[in-house]
Enzyme design. Sequence first.
Site, short mmCIF file in Angstrom:
data_model
loop_
_atom_site.label_atom_id
_atom_site.label_comp_id
_atom_site.label_asym_id
_atom_site.label_seq_id
_atom_site.Cartn_x
_atom_site.Cartn_y
_atom_site.Cartn_z
CG HIS A 57 -27.01 -26.98 -95.45
ND1 HIS A 57 -27.03 -25.95 -96.36
CD2 HIS A 57 -27.99 -27.83 -95.83
CE1 HIS A 57 -27.98 -26.15 -97.25
NE2 HIS A 57 -28.59 -27.28 -96.95
CD GLU A 59 -21.44 -24.63 -94.91
OE1 GLU A 59 -20.89 -24.38 -95.98
OE2 GLU A 59 -22.45 -25.36 -94.82
CB CYS A 95 -24.59 -22.09 -94.68
SG CYS A 95 -25.33 -23.69 -94.28
#
Length: 157
Positions: A57, A59, A95
């Site tokens: 992802h 982040e 995240c």
Amino acid sequence: MTGTSTEQDRRWLLTAIGLSHQCPPSQTAFSVGAVIVDEHGNEISRGYSRESDDHVHAEESALAKVAADDPRLKTATLYSSLEPCTQRRSRPRTCTQLILDAGIPRVVTAWKEPPTFVIDANGTEALTAAGVTVITLPELADAARAANTHLIGGPSS
């Protein structure tokens, strides 16, 4: 906690949105960009979804490029084109958990995660409950959605 946005927030969030357009397309995940900026307005790191593997992802990618004990993280702002996740199948930590573990006190997003993959996405609520200041700039939501039209249709969807 909520806070007020600045022109710098808008500029950095547009940078994160620009990164989302670098994501390899996926039918099972959103295209997201993220930038981490120190308290003086200097970029620490950036990342985007699927940058290093099919499951990373945005982040997570940005945070992986910074030492976990980097003192700048304790006063940084993380800009993400989409609300940070609170559920995921591909990794043990979300995240939201990664942001909390890093001690980042402020997050700015453009768009709340729609129920395309997760019915009750609540990254904003989870971060806020943990004391993180979360700011959403809804005027940039359509720009953030643009990298995801293959999943959700056009800006008015």
